[in-house]
Design a protein around this motif. Structure first.
Motif, short mmCIF file in Angstrom:
data_model
loop_
_atom_site.label_atom_id
_atom_site.label_comp_id
_atom_site.label_asym_id
_atom_site.label_seq_id
_atom_site.Cartn_x
_atom_site.Cartn_y
_atom_site.Cartn_z
N ARG A 84 45.68 -2.90 -11.73
CA ARG A 84 44.58 -3.76 -11.32
C ARG A 84 45.48 -4.95 -10.62
N ASP A 85 45.82 -4.64 -9.62
CA ASP A 85 46.80 -5.57 -8.72
C ASP A 85 46.60 -5.36 -7.34
N PRO A 86 46.47 -6.44 -6.70
CA PRO A 86 46.06 -6.44 -5.24
C PRO A 86 47.45 -5.81 -4.28
N ARG A 87 47.19 -5.26 -3.37
CA ARG A 87 48.17 -4.67 -2.52
C ARG A 87 48.80 -5.91 -1.72
N ARG A 88 47.80 -6.86 -1.15
CA ARG A 88 48.63 -7.98 -0.44
C ARG A 88 47.76 -9.28 -0.66
N GLN A 89 48.59 -10.19 -0.56
CA GLN A 89 48.03 -11.71 -0.75
C GLN A 89 48.72 -12.58 0.32
N TRP A 90 48.22 -13.48 0.71
CA TRP A 90 48.65 -14.34 1.62
C TRP A 90 48.01 -15.82 1.38
N ARG A 91 48.82 -17.05 1.52
CA ARG A 91 48.50 -18.21 1.05
C ARG A 91 49.00 -19.19 2.20
N LEU A 92 48.20 -20.15 2.39
CA LEU A 92 48.63 -21.21 3.44
C LEU A 92 48.23 -22.61 3.06
N ALA A 93 49.28 -23.43 2.61
CA ALA A 93 48.96 -24.71 2.17
C ALA A 93 49.23 -25.82 3.23
N SER A 94 48.61 -26.74 3.35
CA SER A 94 48.66 -27.80 4.16
C SER A 94 48.96 -29.25 3.57
N ARG A 95 49.69 -30.03 3.72
CA ARG A 95 49.77 -31.25 3.06
C ARG A 95 50.20 -32.40 3.80
N TRP A 96 49.28 -33.23 4.11
CA TRP A 96 49.14 -34.20 5.08
C TRP A 96 49.01 -35.74 4.56
N ASP A 97 50.30 -36.53 4.89
CA ASP A 97 49.86 -37.89 4.32
C ASP A 97 49.31 -38.46 5.56
N ALA A 98 48.00 -38.81 5.57
CA ALA A 98 47.47 -39.22 6.83
C ALA A 98 47.73 -40.75 6.84
N THR A 99 47.91 -41.41 5.95
CA THR A 99 48.17 -42.83 5.96
C THR A 99 49.29 -42.99 4.65
N ARG A 100 49.60 -44.21 4.73
CA ARG A 100 50.33 -44.33 3.41
C ARG A 100 49.72 -44.25 2.22
N HIS A 101 48.25 -44.57 2.40
CA HIS A 101 47.59 -44.56 1.05
C HIS A 101 46.45 -43.18 0.98
N LEU A 102 46.42 -42.39 2.02
CA LEU A 102 45.41 -41.35 2.17
C LEU A 102 46.20 -40.02 2.28
N GLN A 103 45.77 -39.17 1.25
CA GLN A 103 46.49 -37.74 1.45
C GLN A 103 45.33 -36.85 1.69
N LEU A 104 45.65 -35.89 2.48
CA LEU A 104 44.86 -34.87 2.57
C LEU A 104 45.30 -33.46 2.47
N ASP A 105 44.86 -32.74 1.45
CA ASP A 105 45.97 -31.41 1.11
C ASP A 105 44.67 -30.20 0.93
N VAL A 106 44.91 -29.35 1.87
CA VAL A 106 44.13 -28.09 1.98
C VAL A 106 45.03 -26.76 1.47
#
Lengths: 184, 667
Positions: free
Chosen positions: B565-587
């Protein structure tokens, strides 16, 4: 023969006792090794002699050299202990704890013992930031005191220091590992 | 005269010792930098120096991915397959053999094993700790048995919480959301005297369940937990750590069981109650010349009543490790451990353990030698762990690893290891009804898996290799490849069938006797890369590909007791952005291939999990000193999908979109 050696021993030991002060340690320290906290604190108090602060850092010739501590930790405790009897650049040393960024205005050195996800305080002139974390200098800290393979290694981020007007002496640069930054 | 001389000699040692500590101040920079230091190791080994497929999830990763529990945080590791079965059940494994009781991953929290000796695997809903105080989660994929023990057959997950001195002050977190309905967390840390730091915490979480494929969604489940930690530096070279937790969790959980009447399975919600506590003490001493000793002991009590029968497990563990540098640039590690387990279980119509109570011990000894063949260039590690399980006797788990660092930017490693999986009490003594279907002549057939007291441990031998590189100041890559052979995996044979009556229903009862006749070869590659982009933006990506071949070791074995019960493939992409000194946007986006069934499967089960793409997003907003808001959306792309398949035990649910808001304040 034994008598002669004993006499020599007696004299040298007395000499050492007088020089070093008598006291029983906990017995855990052995010659040539010392705990990392004590060494790092002593090292830091030496390192500051090889850093040049701009003239604007000193309000007067009597102003104490201020080491500010952010967060708690053993290194902070050691520094507080040692600094009581130290002098840096012919000024008395003052150690104080800071909680908010505006308090940095009176600091010359900031020992940052907060975990890496605490809000980073922006560079403030002219404060020398010091940390123990391996990633400290890579993320903008100026001096990293890192233990590697049984010794303390000095990691310096020259660009970060020069941005606030601090300069490292060439002797210090030679003995350290220079680190570049990973972020803007 | 000679006697007083001897006395003087003794005093002089002390005086010299005192002198070196006090006269440090008279040394200059060069001398200070050349002194050897004793530092009580925090158990931290630099990841890039380890000859194994290691991944470290940092506190920062946890925070910015928006995950709210330890099992969800494990999705961040390349090569891990995390499948959420329902609201409080996960199937988590690395490099294959996943299942709700995947038995090849050893999981520890601060040195305490949370792997169940009754069922193998981990009850993930009980393994929680204050996420904000987790320092890091180190995951080693591949046989790490030589260091960590049996059941580290395919990996180790090691959760480390922060030291008390790093969690000073007060922290309060409040959250509300569609699934994480209510979260309340509090922690306070302080100092005690000159050399001790402490913290204590409490948290209350209430979560909703996920919608089932069939049946009514179970009600909310809640967890109340509290704990403490004390770190005390006694003198310059000794450290004592004391920590403990108490938890109580209540709610419902969905259960799927086979019944000998149409429609032959029943899905319903049963009450879930899980409670327990643990206390751990650890003493570490740093000796001169770099040697270090650690002694640790813990007690863990776990009580649970949910999808299986009610049970109680008490564990007492004692462990000692000594590391010391040796001649010829070696560092030797020697360890020994003793674990004593007492369990008591009830019985249900569909599941039971016979005997229902047991007491047993596990003995272990480890020797590991690290040799710096060429300092900073070539390091070899050779070691073996011997374990004695009360049920299956002795097993040996050797490993040999080599790490080559041709330049400061590249390193290549290779490893050969063997690991053993100790059968759980359920594997040996358990019974679980698997499925039922209509038989000929109108008689229903009920098959039930039976444990085998003569079950042998599974073994795995693996060959692994990897490459780590800092390609550029801003780009780093980590590649790991492996090939492993597993023997002794569960196979089953039909036992003597008989007519039985249960609840007035006559049926044919077919026992499935478990044996150890399946072999599987698994191979795969895991690639991870990390890039620092301009404008305070970071990207992390990973890709995993894995394939397997299986067969029966003996022609007489009839069935394969474990599906792939295992997948053959997986991929992952993570984005971490410090938009300003106070705001962070992570996807973060994560694609998981469909689950593939390879061998003959128990009739009545169907494959449910297709490939799916997951998108999580987080917005973080620092509003002031120590105050932060987060808004997190999970599974934003797909309305609902399943990540696992039907099986006996935990009922399958849909994973769906969720959103939550959280406010954190720390001083």
């Amino acid at each position: 023969m034994i008598r002669a050696s004993c006499t020599i021993l007696f004299r040298s030991v007395t000499g050492m006792l007088l020089a070093g002060g008598i006291g029983l340690t906990s017995g855990a320290s052995a010659p040539n090794t010392v705990s990392d906290g004590r060494l790092k604190a002593t090292l830091l108090l030496q390192v500051v002699h090889y850093v040049e602060w701009p003239q604007t850092a000193w309000a007067s010739s009597a102003q104490p050299f201020t080491i500010c501590l952010r967060g708690a930790g053993r290194l902070a405790d050691r520094i507080a202990e040692l600094a009581r009897t130290e002098a840096v650049l012919s000024r008395p040393v003052r150690v104080t704890t800071v909680r908010r960024q505006p308090e940095l205005a009176s600091c010359h050195v900031l020992l940052d013992a907060t975990p890496t996800d605490a809000e980073p305080w922006g560079p403030q002139s002219p404060v020398l930031t010091v940390g123990e974390d391996e990633a400290f200098t890579r993320s903008g800290g100026m001096v990293g005191l890192v233990v590697a393979e049984g010794r303390v290694v000095l990691e310096l981020n020259r660009a970060a220091a020069e941005r606030v007007g601090l300069r490292f002496s060439s002797r210090l640069l030679r003995l350290s590992r220079l680190v570049g930054e990973e972020r803007h | 005269m000679v006697r007083s001389c001897a006395l003087l000699l003794a005093f002089s040692f002390l005086a010299v010792a005192e002198q070196s500590a006090e006269s440090l101040r008279s040394l200059d920079l060069e001398q200070l930098l050349s002194m050897e230091v004793t530092s009580v190791r925090r158990g931290r080994q630099r990841v890039d120096r380890t000859a194994a497929a290691v991944h470290v999830i940092t506190q920062e990763d946890i925070r910015r991915s928006g995950v709210t529990s330890i099992p969800e945080a494990l999705r961040l590791v390349p090569g891990m397959h995390v499948a959420r079965i329902n609201g409080n059940t996960w199937a988590i494994s690395a490099r294959g053999f996943n299942g709700p009781f995947a038995n090849k991953l050893l999981v520890m929290i601060d040195g305490r094993t949370v792997y169940s000796p009754l069922f193998s695997g981990v009850f993930w809903d009980m393994q929680d700790t204050l996420l904000e105080d987790v320092d890091r989660i180190e995951v080693i994929r591949g046989p790490a048995a030589a260091l960590w023990g049996a059941n580290a057959v395919y990996g180790v997950v090691n959760v480390f919480t922060r030291r008390a001195e790093q969690t000073q002050g007060t922290l309060v977190t409040v959250g509300a959301g569609s699934e994480d309905r209510l979260t309340l967390r509090m922690r306070h840390g302080g100092r005690w005297g000159r050399n001790a730091y402490y913290r204590f915490y409490a948290q209350q979480q209430s979560r909703s369940h996920l919608p089932l494929l069939k049946g009514e969604e179970p009600g909310l489940w809640g967890l109340l937990q509290g704990g403490f930690r004390l770190d005390w530096a006694v003198g310059e070279n000794d450290e004592i750590t004391l920590q403990g937790d108490l938890y109580d969790s209540q709610g419902e959980t969905p259960l799927r069981i086979a019944t000998p009447q149409p429609p032959f399975h029943h899905v319903g919600n049963v009450p879930l109650r899980a409670a327990g506590g643990n206390v751990l003490a650890r003493w570490t001493r740093a000796h001169r010349s770099g040697a270090e000793s650690t002694v640790q002991s813990y007690f863990d009590n776990t009580r649970r009543d949910g999808i299986f029968m009610p049970f109680r497990v008490d564990t007492l563990d004692l462990d000692a490790v000594h590391r010391r540098p040796l001649a010829w640039r070696q560092e030797l590690l020697v360890g020994a451990g003793l674990r004593h387990i007492t369990d008591r279980t009830g019985a249900r119509s569909y599941v039971a353990l016979t005997p229902s109570a047991a007491q047993y011990s596990l003995l272990s000894a480890t020797v590991l030698d690290e040799i710096r063949l060429r300092p900073d260039r070539l390091t070899a590690t050779v070691g073996v762990r011997a374990e004695r399980s009360a049920f299956t006797g002795w097993s040996l788990q050797p490993t040999a690893r080599l790490m080559w660092t041709p330049t400061r930017r590249h390193s290549v490693w290779g490893a050969v290891s063997r690991a053993t999986g100790t059968p759980s009490r359920f594997d040996l003594h358990g019974r679980l009804d698997q499925h039922a279907y209509a038989g000929p002549q109108g008689l229903p057939i009920l098959s039930s898996a039976q444990g085998n007291p003569a079950r042998q441990p599974e073994t795995a031998a693996a060959l692994e290799a990897g490459w780590r590189a800092s390609l550029h100041k801003r780009l780093s890559v980590d590649v790991a490849a492996f090939r492993s052979r597993h023997n002794g995996l569960p196979s089953y044979a039909r036992g003597q069938t008989e007519l039985r009556v249960r609840a007035g229903v006559r049926h044919v009862f077919v026992p499935l006797l478990f044996d150890n006749d399946v072999w599987t070869d698994v191979s795969g590659v895991e690639v991870a890369a990390s890039a620092v982009m301009p404008f305070r933006w970071r990207l992390n990506a990973s890709y995993t590909d894995m394939w397997s071949v299986r067969g029966l070791m003996r022609p007489t074995a009839t069935g394969n007791g474990s599906a792939w019960r295992d997948p053959r493939r997986q991929w992952r992409l993570a984005s971490r952005w410090d938009a300003t000194r106070h705001l962070q946007l992570d996807v973060t986006t994560h694609w998981v291939d469909r689950l593939r069934e390879r061998a003959q499967e128990l009739p009545g089960t169907t494959l449910q999990a297709w490939d799916h793409l997951r998108l999580d997003a987080r917005l973080g907003w620092r509003v002031g000193e120590g105050m932060e808001w987060s808004v997190v959306g999970q599974n934003l792309l797909e309305g609902r999908h399943t990540e696992y398949e039907l099986s006996a035990g935990p009922a399958l649910a849909y994973v769906r979109r969720a959103v939550y808001v959280r406010f954190g304040w720390r001083r």
